[in-house]
Design an enzyme around this catalytic site. Structure first.
Site, mmCIF file in Angstrom:
data_model
loop_
_atom_site.group_PDB
_atom_site.id
_atom_site.type_symbol
_atom_site.label_atom_id
_atom_site.label_comp_id
_atom_site.label_asym_id
_atom_site.label_seq_id
_atom_site.Cartn_x
_atom_site.Cartn_y
_atom_site.Cartn_z
ATOM 1 N N ASP A 139 15.652 44.475 44.919
ATOM 2 C CA ASP A 139 17.060 44.764 45.128
ATOM 3 C C ASP A 139 17.566 45.574 43.931
ATOM 4 O OD1 ASP A 139 19.813 44.041 46.448
ATOM 5 O OD2 ASP A 139 20.028 43.627 44.302
ATOM 6 N N ASP A 160 22.002 55.618 42.387
ATOM 7 C CA ASP A 160 22.162 56.672 43.396
ATOM 8 C C ASP A 160 21.921 56.091 44.793
ATOM 9 O OD1 ASP A 160 22.270 59.053 44.752
ATOM 10 O OD2 ASP A 160 20.385 59.841 43.970
#
Length: 278
Positions: A139, A160
């Site tokens: 994650d 991003d």
């Protein structure tokens, strides 16, 4: 908004993001001390501009291809980085952020990449197999915090995401607050699309309330007037940008604006402090 890298490789947002990322890392490398470079949403690392995904949008034609048709020498370093992953004069491949960062590595620097999407992380490992990068499949927000503070005193975290989840901005805000508490002097780069000006203004206000002393906002608006309901451009929040980077920005931003302006539009590439220096 769903912004998967493969569909948008080499578009105007990539050009601005990667040109600024090169300039930022090089500014930090004015000092010899080691850097840790962390990319939390690394994607595939390398993209085929002839693939069905890239061809479906055709966005490289208004991005990297326009820059290659432009002669401004301020964009030479960016163009050279793109050329380095291609053989021959045609641009078949576009490097993602991991490839740009890998090209900038000095022997003392460390590169950490993360991508949770199963297919993309497999492609990422293949694309980066000849580099010293460490590749994770975790994650993104958990990894961001787990890697801080890094073993080196200085570094950059690049965030991003594809903005697939409705709570993406909230997760970024919460994680940035926690990351700043762990590593107050670290440099963080957060990419975001520009679509809904009102929603974006609310997010900016939430970031101001974090009390982080230095956040720079660089935004590329493609059109002279907002185009309702569509992608209007992209921006970067940069926490703790180094002085050498901010000094290099004005001419670079003008070169990028001119190279990327859509036909019939001048476009805007703005730079202002969200918090901190004026």
């Amino acid at each position: 908004m769903n912004y998967r890298h493969a569909f948008h490789a080499g578009n105007s947002a990539d050009v601005v993001k990667h040109a600024l990322l090169i300039t930022l890392v090089q500014a930090l490398q004015h000092k010899p001390g080691a850097l840790t470079l962390i990319d939390t949403h690394a994607g595939c690392g390398l993209y085929d501009l002839g693939s069905g995904q890239a061809q479906r949008t055709g966005e490289a034609a208004q991005g990297v291809l326009q820059v290659f048709a432009d002669g401004n020498p301020l964009l030479d370093t960016y163009r050279a980085a793109v050329r380095s992953v291609n053989v021959g004069p045609a641009l078949q491949l576009y490097p993602g952020s991991p490839q740009f960062l890998a090209q900038l590595l000095r022997p003392q620097d460390v590169l950490v990449l993360n991508e949770k999407h199963p297919e993309d992380v497999t492609a990422l490992r293949i694309a980066m197999r000849t580099t010293p990068a460490a590749v994770h499949a975790r994650d993104a927000y958990e990894l961001w915090l787990a890697m801080l503070p890094p073993r080196t005193a200085r570094g950059v975290v690049v965030v991003d995401p594809p903005y697939e989840q409705t709570d993406e901005r909230a997760r970024i805000t919460a994680t940035l607050a926690a990351a700043y508490r762990k590593w107050a002097h670290g440099v963080t780069v957060i990419w975001y699309p520009l679509k809904d000006r009102a929603a974006h203004g609310r997010w900016q206000e939430q970031l101001r309330k974090l009390g982080i002393p230095k956040i720079l906002s660089v935004e590329h608006w493609l059109y002279d007037d907002d185009q309702a309901g569509i992608y209007n451009g992209a921006g970067l929040f940069i926490v703790n940008p180094p002085y050498a980077f901010t000094q290099a920005l004005p001419p670079l931003l003008e070169a990028l604006r001119a190279a990327l302006a859509p036909e019939g539009h001048r476009g805007r590439l703005t730079c202002e402090w969200l918090s901190g220096e004026r």
